[in-house]
Motif scaffolding. Structure first.
Motif: not given
Length: 188
Positions: A7, A29, A32, A38, A118-119
């Motif tokens: 992404d 991600d 989500q 991503v 975040c990740y």
């Protein structure tokens, strides 16, 4: 890096880490609900046999065999839900795009910015390779990645020791550093 591998919202540092690592890496991600991918690197695509455009924006469970992966799935869910658990390792049955089954040794690490998840960084390795000492090969590849990122470690003051767990989690330290160094997005 080829834009089909990640992404565009990923920082340049995270994109470079994906591109330069010989270890199969994925980034999901963390904001989500279903943790869609991503970013993946070439080594991930080689390991799984999937092309980047078929995995991005999907949860990694597509790698699980029909009927699921058994009890390890619940451990993974618990890890993802528990804010105190920042990293964990799992051995999970997976299938490549052509249906070959393998045991995937997965190290997952949560990456935070401003105390917000975040990740999720995933580092994968086929632990069922034939006659080669799989874990030794994995450790060697991680050591090579560490050598390449030595300047980053020196700049941030991190000391990376030689234990297997320390090496396996080094990508999380590197990714966190690259996430922290990202330029804040301009508000409109």
């Amino acid at each position: 890096m080829d834009p089909t591998y990640c992404d565009p919202s990923l920082t340049d540092g995270l994109q470079a880490m994906l591109q330069n690592s010989r270890i199969a890496l994925s980034i999901a991600d963390g904001q989500q609900d279903d943790f869609p991918l991503v970013g993946v690197n070439e080594a991930f695509c080689t390991l799984t046999g999937y092309r980047p455009e078929t995995v991005l924006n999907r949860n990694c469970r597509f790698l699980q065999p029909e009927g699921g992966a058994g009890p390890v799935r619940e451990r993974m869910r618990q890890f993802l839900k528990d804010p105190k658990q920042e990293q964990e390792k799992f051995v999970i049955p997976n299938e490549t795009a052509d249906g070959r089954r393998f045991l995937n040794l997965v190290y997952m690490a949560k990456l935070f910015r401003d105390n917000q998840l975040c990740y999720i960084l995933g580092s994968q390795f086929d632990a069922t390779r034939g006659k080669t000492p799989a874990l030794s090969l994995y450790e060697d590849a991680l050591k090579e990645d560490i050598r390449r990122y030595n300047l980053l470690a020196d700049d941030t003051g991190w000391v990376m020791l030689g234990s297997f767990d320390a090496l396996a989690n080094s990508h999380a330290l590197i990714a966190s550093s690259k996430l922290d160094r990202a330029e804040p997005e301009a508000s409109s």
